[in-house]
Write an enzyme that holds these catalytic residues in place. Structure first.
Site, mmCIF file in Angstrom:
data_model
loop_
_atom_site.group_PDB
_atom_site.id
_atom_site.type_symbol
_atom_site.label_atom_id
_atom_site.label_comp_id
_atom_site.label_asym_id
_atom_site.label_seq_id
_atom_site.Cartn_x
_atom_site.Cartn_y
_atom_site.Cartn_z
ATOM 1 N N HIS A 230 0.821 -1.209 0.000
ATOM 2 C CA HIS A 230 0.000 0.000 0.000
ATOM 3 C C HIS A 230 0.857 1.262 0.000
ATOM 4 O O HIS A 230 0.490 2.269 -0.638
ATOM 5 C CB HIS A 230 -0.945 0.001 1.193
ATOM 6 C CG HIS A 230 -2.206 -0.753 0.959
ATOM 7 N ND1 HIS A 230 -3.280 -0.725 1.828
ATOM 8 C CD2 HIS A 230 -2.583 -1.575 -0.060
ATOM 9 C CE1 HIS A 230 -4.253 -1.498 1.344
ATOM 10 N NE2 HIS A 230 -3.850 -2.019 0.217
ATOM 11 N N GLU A 231 1.976 1.217 0.705
ATOM 12 C CA GLU A 231 2.859 2.382 0.715
ATOM 13 C C GLU A 231 3.369 2.689 -0.693
ATOM 14 O O GLU A 231 3.612 3.841 -1.036
ATOM 15 C CB GLU A 231 4.040 2.154 1.672
ATOM 16 C CG GLU A 231 3.665 2.200 3.137
ATOM 17 C CD GLU A 231 3.028 3.527 3.517
ATOM 18 O OE1 GLU A 231 3.594 4.586 3.175
ATOM 19 O OE2 GLU A 231 1.944 3.501 4.135
#
Length: 249
Positions: A230-231
């Protein structure tokens, strides 16, 4: 006063029926629905008479997953999917949980249903792990639970492509769950719950904990990997645009 969006009642001795009925938001993960689910499972935890939980939705919807505001909050870095303890509610419940997915299961709503110990699906309904349609990688432990419950080839197809699949199509693809007409989903789930409730509670709890132990061991590493993805994938303008466009359809 408006009616609660989550109702918990005793369907019959030993069987708790949890019904999500937020018709305004199609059982999306609004704060009201999340709080209702957390409260319901806490009530089950304190109820010594409960042997099995049946979780279902209303009409055509089981759960439609994340809200636009919720997804944009993750995009903006104001929250993470781990802030909401939804994906593990059924997994952490001491007694068996049956997902009666009589309606559409979309994104995180579909994933939440798959964490149940037993699943019943509807032939007419749509089921999708549509994370990649928004441009970000899956969360909520989807990369763990979909392969375990659906098999790796189908899970990879659903996770990578994010396409919609009717229950009838998934039945033809060999999903290992009952897939029945929508009107029969809840009766079938209650029939299975009745069979479980006939067993001693101590034995049901002991066996459930044993059966879910491998998933519980695997899940923390999966969650960390999903958060790391997700980062890389979530905080991009393309994701914000896709979220805005898709929710506007």
């Amino acid at each position: 006063m408006s009616a609660p969006v989550v109702e918990l009642r005793e369907a019959e001795p030993g069987v708790a029926l949890l019904t999500m009925r937020d018709q305004v938001h199609k059982n999306a993960f609004t704060p009201e629905l999340v709080d209702g689910l957390l409260d319901a499972f806490e009530t089950v935890r304190r109820d010594d008479t409960c042997k099995v939980v049946v979780m279902t939705g209303y009409d055509n919807y089981f759960s439609s997953g994340g809200t636009q505001d919720g997804l944009l909050a993750i995009y903006e870095g104001r929250s993470r999917f781990t802030d909401l303890n939804l994906y593990s509610l059924a997994l952490e419940c001491e007694v068996p949980v049956i997902s009666a997915m009589q309606g559409h299961g979309i994104g995180g709503g579909f994933v939440m249903g798959l964490y149940a110990d037993l699943v019943v699906m509807s032939r007419e309904s749509v089921y999708t792990a549509n994370f990649m349609r928004y441009g970000f990688t899956p969360g909520m432990g989807a990369t763990c639970i979909l392969p375990r419950k659906l098999g790796l080839p189908l899970a990879q197809e659903m996770l990578l492509g994010g396409a919609n699949h009717r229950g009838a199509e998934l039945a033809a693809r060999g999903v290992p769950f009952p897939v029945v007409p929508r009107k029969d989903v809840l009766p079938e789930a209650l029939r299975r719950a009745r069979e479980l409730a006939d067993k001693p509670a101590v034995s049901l709890k002991a066996l459930k904990q044993h059966l879910v132990a491998p998933i519980r061991r695997e899940l923390p590493d999966v969650i960390r990997a999903e958060l790391a993805m997700h980062e890389v994938t979530f905080h991009r303008d393309e994701v914000r645009q896709r979220v805005t466009d898709l929710f506007g359809e």
